[in-house]
Design a protein around this motif. Sequence first.
Motif, PDB file in Angstrom:
ATOM      1  N   GLN A   1      42.743  42.086  39.399  1.00  0.00           N
ATOM      2  CA  GLN A   1      41.983  43.096  40.384  1.00  0.00           C
ATOM      3  C   GLN A   1      42.464  42.243  41.653  1.00  0.00           C
ATOM      4  N   PRO A   2      42.463  43.461  42.861  1.00  0.00           N
ATOM      5  CA  PRO A   2      42.782  42.921  44.197  1.00  0.00           C
ATOM      6  C   PRO A   2      41.583  41.847  44.462  1.00  0.00           C
ATOM      7  N   THR A   3      40.382  42.250  44.355  1.00  0.00           N
ATOM      8  CA  THR A   3      39.232  41.230  44.855  1.00  0.00           C
ATOM      9  C   THR A   3      38.352  40.882  43.496  1.00  0.00           C
ATOM     10  N   ASN A   4      37.620  39.713  43.791  1.00  0.00           N
ATOM     11  CA  ASN A   4      36.573  39.555  42.845  1.00  0.00           C
ATOM     12  C   ASN A   4      35.554  40.872  42.536  1.00  0.00           C
ATOM     13  N   THR A   5      35.374  41.671  43.287  1.00  0.00           N
ATOM     14  CA  THR A   5      34.193  42.830  43.027  1.00  0.00           C
ATOM     15  C   THR A   5      34.975  44.055  42.971  1.00  0.00           C
ATOM     16  N   CYS A   6      36.088  44.019  42.537  1.00  0.00           N
ATOM     17  CA  CYS A   6      36.872  45.493  42.232  1.00  0.00           C
ATOM     18  C   CYS A   6      36.693  45.721  40.663  1.00  0.00           C
ATOM     19  N   LEU A   7      36.133  46.770  40.346  1.00  0.00           N
ATOM     20  CA  LEU A   7      35.761  47.227  39.249  1.00  0.00           C
ATOM     21  C   LEU A   7      36.815  48.231  38.747  1.00  0.00           C
ATOM     22  N   SER A   8      37.010  48.585  37.333  1.00  0.00           N
ATOM     23  CA  SER A   8      37.779  49.679  36.647  1.00  0.00           C
ATOM     24  C   SER A   8      36.803  51.068  36.933  1.00  0.00           C
TER      25      SER A   8
END
Length: 163
Positions: free
Chosen positions: A80-87
């Motif tokens: 993921q780009p950042t820790n908080t990006c979701l599918s």
Amino acid sequence: RYPELATVCRNPNTLILYPGAEATNLEEMAVMSSSPSLLIIIDGTWSQAKDIFYKNSLFRLPKQVQLKPSISSQYVIRTQPTNTCLSTLECAAVALSIMEKNKSIQETILHPLQALCSFQLQHGAQIHHSKEHLLKNGLYDKPMPKNKRKLRRMELLVNNVKI
């Protein structure tokens, strides 16, 4: 060009799930609203979703909402780009769970994703950390981009600046 989409976007009960400075937290919207809402979720990679959102002026009509940034992805076999990006699937599961005020919706929808990741990990896949995590910990092993815009975005990730 898309009359059905235009009709949905002009509906006052339509929300679009896309993070940004103008976006309201979906949980706050769900508490304030008693009427049912329509929710648009853009499916694609992060860069594709960004292009779709910014290139279609209809997507600026609905109220923009986002999920709170404390949620981490369970899709651990993708970077993921950042820790908080979701599918997209995770976004839909969390959003529906919030809108319907029913936590079991999220668990039911995400169960197959968890099974997929578990199966892949048991058969040789590796857990992928976010690009943000890799950069911050000096583990990013790919060559740095030559494009100044991309370099700037990576610098913002390392310095924990919201992009």
